[in-house]
Design a protein around this motif. Structure first.
Motif, mmCIF file in Angstrom:
data_model
loop_
_atom_site.group_PDB
_atom_site.id
_atom_site.type_symbol
_atom_site.label_atom_id
_atom_site.label_comp_id
_atom_site.label_asym_id
_atom_site.label_seq_id
_atom_site.Cartn_x
_atom_site.Cartn_y
_atom_site.Cartn_z
ATOM 1 N N THR A 20 6.458 -6.082 3.358
ATOM 2 C CA THR A 20 6.360 -5.214 2.181
ATOM 3 C C THR A 20 5.075 -5.476 1.414
ATOM 4 O O THR A 20 4.337 -4.548 1.056
ATOM 5 N N ILE A 21 4.801 -6.747 1.152
ATOM 6 C CA ILE A 21 3.602 -7.094 0.393
ATOM 7 C C ILE A 21 2.348 -6.812 1.209
ATOM 8 O O ILE A 21 1.359 -6.260 0.694
ATOM 9 N N ASP A 23 1.918 -4.605 3.605
ATOM 10 C CA ASP A 23 1.691 -3.171 3.718
ATOM 11 C C ASP A 23 1.074 -2.599 2.449
ATOM 12 O O ASP A 23 0.242 -1.677 2.503
ATOM 13 N N LYS A 24 1.477 -3.109 1.291
ATOM 14 C CA LYS A 24 0.908 -2.631 0.034
ATOM 15 C C LYS A 24 -0.571 -2.997 -0.061
ATOM 16 O O LYS A 24 -1.403 -2.182 -0.491
ATOM 17 N N ALA A 27 -2.549 -0.765 2.277
ATOM 18 C CA ALA A 27 -2.740 0.573 1.708
ATOM 19 C C ALA A 27 -3.883 0.580 0.702
ATOM 20 O O ALA A 27 -4.689 1.518 0.668
ATOM 21 N N ALA A 64 -1.150 -9.020 -4.419
ATOM 22 C CA ALA A 64 -0.102 -8.006 -4.397
ATOM 23 C C ALA A 64 -0.130 -7.169 -5.668
ATOM 24 O O ALA A 64 -0.022 -5.929 -5.619
ATOM 25 N N ALA A 67 -3.245 -5.013 -5.863
ATOM 26 C CA ALA A 67 -3.073 -3.857 -4.991
ATOM 27 C C ALA A 67 -2.169 -2.811 -5.637
ATOM 28 O O ALA A 67 -2.450 -1.601 -5.587
ATOM 29 N N GLU A 68 -1.075 -3.252 -6.238
ATOM 30 C CA GLU A 68 -0.176 -2.324 -6.919
ATOM 31 C C GLU A 68 -0.909 -1.595 -8.049
ATOM 32 O O GLU A 68 -0.773 -0.377 -8.216
ATOM 33 N N LEU A 71 -3.284 1.034 -6.540
ATOM 34 C CA LEU A 71 -2.635 2.212 -5.988
ATOM 35 C C LEU A 71 -1.984 3.070 -7.066
ATOM 36 O O LEU A 71 -2.018 4.306 -6.994
ATOM 37 N N SER A 99 7.550 -3.309 -8.492
ATOM 38 C CA SER A 99 6.615 -3.853 -7.508
ATOM 39 C C SER A 99 7.154 -5.176 -6.991
ATOM 40 O O SER A 99 7.796 -5.926 -7.728
ATOM 41 N N THR A 100 6.881 -5.468 -5.735
ATOM 42 C CA THR A 100 7.421 -6.662 -5.091
ATOM 43 C C THR A 100 6.429 -7.817 -5.156
ATOM 44 O O THR A 100 5.255 -7.651 -4.817
#
Length: 307
Positions: A20-21, A23-24, A27, A64, A67-68, A71, A99-100
């Motif tokens: 999950t992290i 992939d974020k 992206a 992470a 990145a969040e 995006l 967000s994770t």
């Protein structure tokens, strides 16, 4: 530190957190690949902080959350869980998506049953299992006013902080030519002269020089007689790209800590495809790279703080 091959609830949860992290972050990298803008680039990019405790996030959670923010185009670096926002006097708005981030829970041998993510120096295994936590950005919250963050980005004091750290580290630095690099056999950092660097709309030429110098100092920490990242004298393209990723992230942490705007470097564009390949092949790679980068940044900070 391999993921166990068997499938059980703990293994599935752990794998999902890594994926999950990762992939974020992938992206966010893919979004900026055409312009060399990575999730760790930008002006006034401080380390994310917890709005309830005031503590900085560390390791892969920094990446992470950067990145969040990249995006979702969040404008603040403040994060907290749903309950923590309530404790801080705020309220997460309805239908906002969390967000994770990850934390590692230590288990005893019986609980872990072989699920180990680390070990200590003796024969006893330390059982660390990845667990997900969900956080929200301050932009998703009503009723909370952030405190003033005293980050003097681009100021003379920020540049002085970089100069102080570099001087304390005592690396052998030689100026000249047009390439910035760390030469392993000579244990030498080569830098172009400062007047070879140019500014942008959000970063001065001096900051561009400082960020590049910090990047090369992260490479410098990996020498055998320092942190011994094992890059040796013979890189293949994949391992060289991995070391460049560590240096990129480590420099970003240092820039965030010292108040230097960290701008993208077009000469690093060649590594982006290798970084994406590395992250897509191994969901734990970015966790390892960010841990090594955090360790390198801490090593340099400790040198600067030593009497």
């Amino acid at each position: 530190m391999d993921i166990p091959s068997r499938t059980d609830p703990d293994t599935k949860t752990r794998t999902d957190v890594y994926r999950t992290i990762t992939d974020k972050i992938i992206a966010a990298i893919e979004r900026g690949a055409g312009t060399w803008i990575m999730p760790w680039h930008g002006s006034n990019l401080a380390r994310p902080q917890n709005a309830c405790t005031g503590n900085d996030y560390h390791g892969v959670n920094v990446l992470a959350l950067w990145a969040e923010a990249c995006l979702a185009r969040y404008t603040t670096g403040w994060w907290a869980t749903y309950k923590q926002w309530q404790q801080a006097g705020g309220q997460v708005r309805r239908d906002e998506k969390a967000s994770t981030i990850v934390f590692f829970k230590q288990l005893d041998r019986d609980e872990a049953d072989g699920e180990a993510d680390g070990e200590d120096g003796d024969n006893r295994r330390i059982r660390l299992v990845a667990r997900a936590s969900r956080v929200f950005n301050a932009d998703q919250v009503d009723g909370w006013e952030p405190p003033v963050r005293l980050y003097p980005y681009g100021s003379a004091s920020a540049i002085l902080s970089v100069q102080t750290l570099v001087h304390a580290c005592g690396a052998n630095i030689r100026h000249g030519g047009n390439e910035a690099c760390y030469r392993i056999p000579e244990d030498l950092i080569e830098m172009p002269p400062i007047d070879a660097f140019v500014g942008t709309l959000t970063s001065s030429a001096t900051e561009a020089y400082a960020a590049t110098l910090l990047h090369e100092h992260v490479h410098w920490t990996g020498a055998r007689h320092r942190l011994d990242r094992g890059f040796g004298d013979a890189f293949d393209k994949k391992s060289y790209a991995a070391e460049e990723l560590v240096a990129e992230i480590g420099a970003a942490y240092l820039c965030a800590d010292l108040g230097v705007s960290n701008e993208p470097r077009p000469d690093h564009a060649a590594y982006v495809a290798h970084w994406l390949e590395l992250l897509k092949d191994d969901p734990k790679a970015i966790f390892i790279a960010s841990r090594l980068a955090d360790k390198a940044a801490t090593y340099l900070h400790d040198l600067a703080a030593a009497p």
